[in-house]
Design an enzyme around this catalytic site. Sequence first.
Site, mmCIF file in Angstrom:
data_model
loop_
_atom_site.group_PDB
_atom_site.id
_atom_site.type_symbol
_atom_site.label_atom_id
_atom_site.label_comp_id
_atom_site.label_asym_id
_atom_site.label_seq_id
_atom_site.Cartn_x
_atom_site.Cartn_y
_atom_site.Cartn_z
ATOM 1 N N HIS A 147 37.452 -69.749 63.186
ATOM 2 C CA HIS A 147 38.446 -70.290 62.973
ATOM 3 C C HIS A 147 39.449 -69.094 61.972
ATOM 4 O O HIS A 147 38.872 -68.173 62.182
ATOM 5 C CB HIS A 147 38.136 -71.179 62.069
ATOM 6 N N LYS A 151 40.610 -70.781 57.022
ATOM 7 C CA LYS A 151 39.949 -71.364 56.770
ATOM 8 C C LYS A 151 39.018 -71.250 55.228
ATOM 9 O O LYS A 151 38.320 -70.303 55.326
ATOM 10 C CB LYS A 151 39.370 -72.298 58.106
#
EC number: 1.17.1.8
Length: 255
Positions: A147, A151
């Site tokens: 990600h 995040k």
Amino acid sequence: MEVYLMVRIMLVGCNGKMGRIITHCSKDFNDIEIVAGVDKSSTSNLDFPVFENIHSSSVECDVVLDFSRPSSLKSLISYCTEKKLPLVLCTTGYSKEELNLIEETSKNIPIFKSANMSIGINVINSLLKDISKKLYKDFDIEIIEKHHNQKVDSPSGTALLLADTIKDNVPEKLEYIYGRSGHSKRTKNEIGIHAIRGGSIVGDHDVIFAGIGECIEIKHTAISREVFAIGALKASAFMKGKPSGMYNMDCMLNS
């Protein structure tokens, strides 16, 4: 009493990155309208009123859609319980206490919860129920998720969703190993879960079944965040008028 054919959504986290994308994608749905938003900053240029606190809203809606943070949970549950409204939770990173609260509240109102709103991820998750039963004895299982560098939770809720599905569908008890370091040998009854954070990666999940002489990889790549927005909007439409209980993407895909 007026009957509304449109699904009227109150969007929590409307000024965030995903909130903006959901608002944009909602314009492609003829049967969905975002009628109000909730965000820590009520300043916006959106086409609907935005409130800093959900309890300050005077706008009627059919569903509350949350794409904010776990810290919003208690106020959302309080509001939806009071108004008898369905709650769609797209947030990840809940504590065990918060997960228990969600489960308990679903006895009184309908709650839709999914770690990933992508239809593709949830089709893969469904496939894993069958694949795991056939492969777990002879294959080592590893999950790699990637990600963007903004995040905050790791491993991702989706990686845990996929791991839980595998764990729940095999007869032996499997242990989660988060990352690998040191010199210990891999044991048979474990699932390795690895998180990578960098750049602007939207979301990448790879489930690996590694056997002797062969390797099976089941991979999903989110190219755009719109995939999550579309899934969230479809889930909101699905939840309108539902009775109390816990719902997920499987419920929607199989309806």
